[in-house]
Design a protein around this motif. Structure first.
Motif, PDB file in Angstrom:
ATOM      1  N   UNK A  32     -17.189  -0.447  -0.424  1.00  8.38           N
ATOM      2  CA  UNK A  32     -18.194   0.598  -0.594  1.00  8.38           C
ATOM      3  C   UNK A  32     -17.627   1.863   0.025  1.00  8.38           C
ATOM      4  N   UNK A  33     -17.999   3.011  -0.465  1.00 12.42           N
ATOM      5  CA  UNK A  33     -17.393   4.246   0.022  1.00 12.42           C
ATOM      6  C   UNK A  33     -18.440   5.229   0.521  1.00 12.42           C
ATOM      7  N   UNK A  42     -12.349   7.398   9.616  1.00 13.88           N
ATOM      8  CA  UNK A  42     -11.381   7.680   8.564  1.00 13.88           C
ATOM      9  C   UNK A  42     -10.104   6.867   8.775  1.00 13.88           C
ATOM     10  N   UNK A  43      -9.625   6.801  10.021  1.00 12.77           N
ATOM     11  CA  UNK A  43      -8.410   6.044  10.325  1.00 12.77           C
ATOM     12  C   UNK A  43      -8.591   4.570   9.994  1.00 12.77           C
ATOM     13  N   UNK A  44      -9.755   4.014  10.357  1.00  5.36           N
ATOM     14  CA  UNK A  44     -10.014   2.594  10.099  1.00  5.36           C
ATOM     15  C   UNK A  44     -10.064   2.322   8.601  1.00  5.36           C
ATOM     16  N   UNK A  45     -10.783   3.181   7.859  1.00  5.18           N
ATOM     17  CA  UNK A  45     -10.924   2.984   6.413  1.00  5.18           C
ATOM     18  C   UNK A  45      -9.577   3.105   5.707  1.00  5.18           C
ATOM     19  N   UNK A  46      -8.781   4.077   6.112  1.00  2.05           N
ATOM     20  CA  UNK A  46      -7.482   4.279   5.477  1.00  2.05           C
ATOM     21  C   UNK A  46      -6.518   3.144   5.834  1.00  2.05           C
ATOM     22  N   UNK A  47      -6.581   2.689   7.085  1.00  2.00           N
ATOM     23  CA  UNK A  47      -5.693   1.600   7.519  1.00  2.00           C
ATOM     24  C   UNK A  47      -5.996   0.305   6.765  1.00  2.00           C
ATOM     25  N   UNK A  48      -7.286   0.013   6.537  1.00  2.00           N
ATOM     26  CA  UNK A  48      -7.653  -1.199   5.802  1.00  2.00           C
ATOM     27  C   UNK A  48      -7.069  -1.183   4.394  1.00  2.00           C
ATOM     28  N   UNK A  49      -7.200  -0.059   3.748  1.00  2.00           N
ATOM     29  CA  UNK A  49      -6.703   0.044   2.372  1.00  2.00           C
ATOM     30  C   UNK A  49      -5.176   0.021   2.329  1.00  2.00           C
ATOM     31  N   UNK A  50      -4.558   0.592   3.358  1.00  2.00           N
ATOM     32  CA  UNK A  50      -3.096   0.570   3.423  1.00  2.00           C
ATOM     33  C   UNK A  50      -2.587  -0.855   3.585  1.00  2.00           C
ATOM     34  N   UNK A  51      -3.234  -1.636   4.469  1.00  2.00           N
ATOM     35  CA  UNK A  51      -2.828  -3.033   4.656  1.00  2.00           C
ATOM     36  C   UNK A  51      -3.035  -3.839   3.381  1.00  2.00           C
ATOM     37  N   UNK A  52      -4.141  -3.579   2.687  1.00  2.00           N
ATOM     38  CA  UNK A  52      -4.396  -4.291   1.443  1.00  2.00           C
ATOM     39  C   UNK A  52      -3.330  -3.935   0.400  1.00  2.00           C
ATOM     40  N   UNK A  53      -2.994  -2.653   0.319  1.00  2.00           N
ATOM     41  CA  UNK A  53      -1.971  -2.214  -0.623  1.00  2.00           C
ATOM     42  C   UNK A  53      -0.627  -2.844  -0.278  1.00  2.00           C
ATOM     43  N   UNK A  54      -0.324  -2.952   1.003  1.00  2.00           N
ATOM     44  CA  UNK A  54       0.930  -3.580   1.431  1.00  2.00           C
ATOM     45  C   UNK A  54       0.998  -5.031   0.949  1.00  2.00           C
ATOM     46  N   UNK A 114     -10.882  16.893  -7.045  1.00  2.00           N
ATOM     47  CA  UNK A 114     -10.403  15.701  -7.738  1.00  2.00           C
ATOM     48  C   UNK A 114      -8.991  15.390  -7.263  1.00  2.00           C
ATOM     49  N   UNK A 115      -8.892  14.474  -6.289  1.00  2.00           N
ATOM     50  CA  UNK A 115      -7.608  14.193  -5.649  1.00  2.00           C
ATOM     51  C   UNK A 115      -6.588  13.631  -6.627  1.00  2.00           C
ATOM     52  N   UNK A 116      -6.992  12.680  -7.445  1.00  2.00           N
ATOM     53  CA  UNK A 116      -6.034  12.014  -8.339  1.00  2.00           C
ATOM     54  C   UNK A 116      -5.438  13.011  -9.351  1.00  2.00           C
ATOM     55  N   UNK A 149      -6.262   0.145  -6.312  1.00  2.00           N
ATOM     56  CA  UNK A 149      -6.306   0.462  -4.893  1.00  2.00           C
ATOM     57  C   UNK A 149      -6.030   1.948  -4.666  1.00  2.00           C
ATOM     58  N   UNK A 150      -5.177   2.547  -5.517  1.00  2.00           N
ATOM     59  CA  UNK A 150      -4.931   3.992  -5.434  1.00  2.00           C
ATOM     60  C   UNK A 150      -6.218   4.745  -5.734  1.00  2.00           C
ATOM     61  N   UNK A 151      -6.934   4.299  -6.774  1.00  2.00           N
ATOM     62  CA  UNK A 151      -8.207   4.935  -7.123  1.00  2.00           C
ATOM     63  C   UNK A 151      -9.196   4.832  -5.970  1.00  2.00           C
ATOM     64  N   UNK A 152      -9.193   3.684  -5.295  1.00  2.00           N
ATOM     65  CA  UNK A 152     -10.142   3.494  -4.196  1.00  2.00           C
ATOM     66  C   UNK A 152      -9.811   4.395  -3.011  1.00  2.00           C
ATOM     67  N   UNK A 153      -8.513   4.536  -2.689  1.00  2.00           N
ATOM     68  CA  UNK A 153      -8.121   5.436  -1.603  1.00  2.00           C
ATOM     69  C   UNK A 153      -8.552   6.865  -1.926  1.00  2.00           C
TER      70      UNK A 153
END
Length: 518
Positions: A32-33, A42-54, A114-116, A149-153
């Protein structure tokens, strides 16, 4: 609708992999966003997605996905020869996540949402490798299995309250940078402050053009800091009223500082990596550098062993070759000191300013290194920040002593000054000072003081140890006359040790198998 029927012989399956299942549920519900209003969230949310992407990237590498594998091979061949697939997955994931973050920060100031779609507009055209990396990592050719996952970030960042987060950081001494600090950024800001302090603020733009863009050079081995660093420099230059033209770039290179080999001349998924390597090699090899700043990595089991730096290190090892173990001299931070030492010897004058592991200040095995530094530099300033939890350091009064970083090894700031007209050996100066106490106290002291206001103690380093810390050698001659431990005991050893851990220890079967194949 049929009614379910049950057999009296039916048995429920035993529960297995509960932790993995709960982890999957946590990951699913974390997508959820909601709006993020502070840097911690922000750090926690970004770190979670980074670990998932890894994790997803690791699966792609194991499956041999061609696009990701080509990137892996390009970085392994041209930047980090010892790069494993696991480390590359982490490097790749951080590059994507924090590259999008840096673009998001810059876009916010321009009103883009629009980041993407909008991120492409904010990559400096003067750095073709950066554009190529960003395009390749999140462009249309990016593996379809990773786009979700890119879209979610991107969605998470777009919903964050960037104004609140920036305001939060402006209230701290770290100013407006919520991610990472770069020496280049601080150096450029220092230029601005000094000119304004001299009432010459109108010269900032011309100074940036004639000196910063021409004389400032930076090296970075990891892609994520390289991407973020270029964004941060571009943003700062814009704030100062300087626009990067298409043909100009800030000289921040993606390269291994300790490597001097010719780049691989063959087709790569990142074709500009070759040109980047060639330009960086020219800076390292030919351009005089008179100020070298940094916080090099510390790793006694260094994997950084290019022929270039190994040959330079012979200079520090020359006087201790007869010692049984000179491995501590192969630590990464010492290799970076040696590189800076070499650059200033070639330039003929200048200053090295490093914050590093402090073990070289008094280590017996480092005495040859200290001797060589004394031979080249005319003035040496050592501010020992202590903070070693390995030896349980306390203040002289017995109080708590904390590290300025989240590490166990104590650290020190060193300034090595080489004058254009060298001083005589007897007139060379070595100054030393201690800084003890809590981390907050050390930070305050560092913010409030400089070389001129620090109370230094002058040292007189003498052979055979040339110590860079205060030592009393009044009874050294008497001490040397006593028996050595190795003369007293017939059998002796230095105890149980492990060696080559970086090669024989791994966290996955695939990692070990890959090393064995090499």
């Amino acid at each position: 609708m049929a009614y379910p029927t049950f057999s009296s012989e039916f048995e429920l399956p035993s529960l297995q992999n509960l932790e993995a299942f709960y982890g999957l549920l946590e990951t699913f519900f974390a997508f959820s966003t909601p709006e993020i209003k502070n840097s911690n969230d922000l750090s926690i949310a970004l770190a979670k997605r980074t670990r998932l992407l890894e994790g997803v990237l690791n699966e792609e590498l194991l499956a041999g996905q061609s696009t990701v594998m080509n990137f892996y091979k390009a970085f392994q061949e041209n930047l980090i020869e010892t790069l494993t697939k696991e480390k590359f997955a982490g490097l790749y994931a951080q590059t994507i996540a924090y590259g999008l973050f840096a673009a998001w920060m810059r876009m916010h100031k321009q009103g883009e949402k629009n980041l993407k779609v909008g991120a492409w507009k904010y990559i400096p055209e003067s750095v073709p490798l950066l554009r190529e990396i960003f395009y390749s990592f999140v462009g249309p050719d990016f593996p379809a299995s990773l786009t979700w996952i890119i879209d979610d970030i991107a969605e998470m960042l777009e919903k964050a309250d960037v104004a609140s987060i920036c305001d939060e950081f402006k209230l701290t001494k770290w100013e407006e940078d919520p991610v990472i600090h770069f020496y280049e950024i601080q150096a450029i800001k220092q230029v601005k402050e000094e000119l304004e302090g001299r009432r010459k603020g109108g010269l900032v733009s011309s100074y940036l053009e004639e000196h910063v863009m021409r004389d400032f050079h930076a090296f970075e081995l990891l892609v994520a800091p390289y991407v973020i660093g270029h964004f941060r420099v571009a943003m700062l230059l814009e704030e100062l009223g300087y626009e990067l033209e298409d043909e100009k770039r800030f000289k921040f290179f993606l390269t291994n500082t300790l490597e001097m080999k010719e780049p691989e001349q063959r087709a790569l998924p990142l074709t500009n990596l070759i040109k980047e390597a060639e330009e960086a090699k020219e800076v390292k090899e030919k351009i005089p550098i008179r100020v070298v700043l940094g916080n090099p990595p510390y790793s006694v089991s260094s994997e950084n062993k290019p022929d270039f730096i190994e040959k330079l290190m012979e200079n520090y090892k020359e006087d201790v070759r007869k010692e049984r173990n000179i491995q501590p001299l192969s630590d990464d931070y010492i290799k970076f000191i040696r590189f800076a030492h070499w650059k200033l010897d070639r330039a003929g004058k200048g200053i090295v300013g490093f914050i590093t592991n402090n073990s070289y200040l008094s280590g017996v095995i480092h005495r040859g290194m200290r001797k060589k530094l004394l031979a080249s530099f005319d003035q040496i300033y050592i501010l020992n920040l202590h903070g070693s939890s390995r030896i349980g350091e306390l203040t002289p009064e017995g109080g708590k002593d904390e590290n300025v970083f989240d590490i166990q090894q104590g650290v020190a700031i060193a300034l090595f000054v080489k004058l254009e007209k060298p001083l005589e050996e007897k007139k060379k100066q070595v100054y030393y000072a201690d800084l003890w106490g809590l981390r907050s106290e050390k930070y305050r002291n560092l913010f409030e003081n400089d070389v001129e206001s620090t109370e230094w103690q002058e040292l007189e380093p003498r052979e055979p140890y040339y110590s860079f810390v205060p030592k009393d050698f009044a009874r050294q001659e008497e001490y040397e006359k006593f028996w050595k431990v190795t003369d007293i005991f017939k059998e002796w050893s230095s105890g149980v040790k492990t060696h080559r851990d970086h090669f024989v220890v791994g966290f996955t079967k695939e990692e070990i198998n890959q090393r064995m194949q090499i």
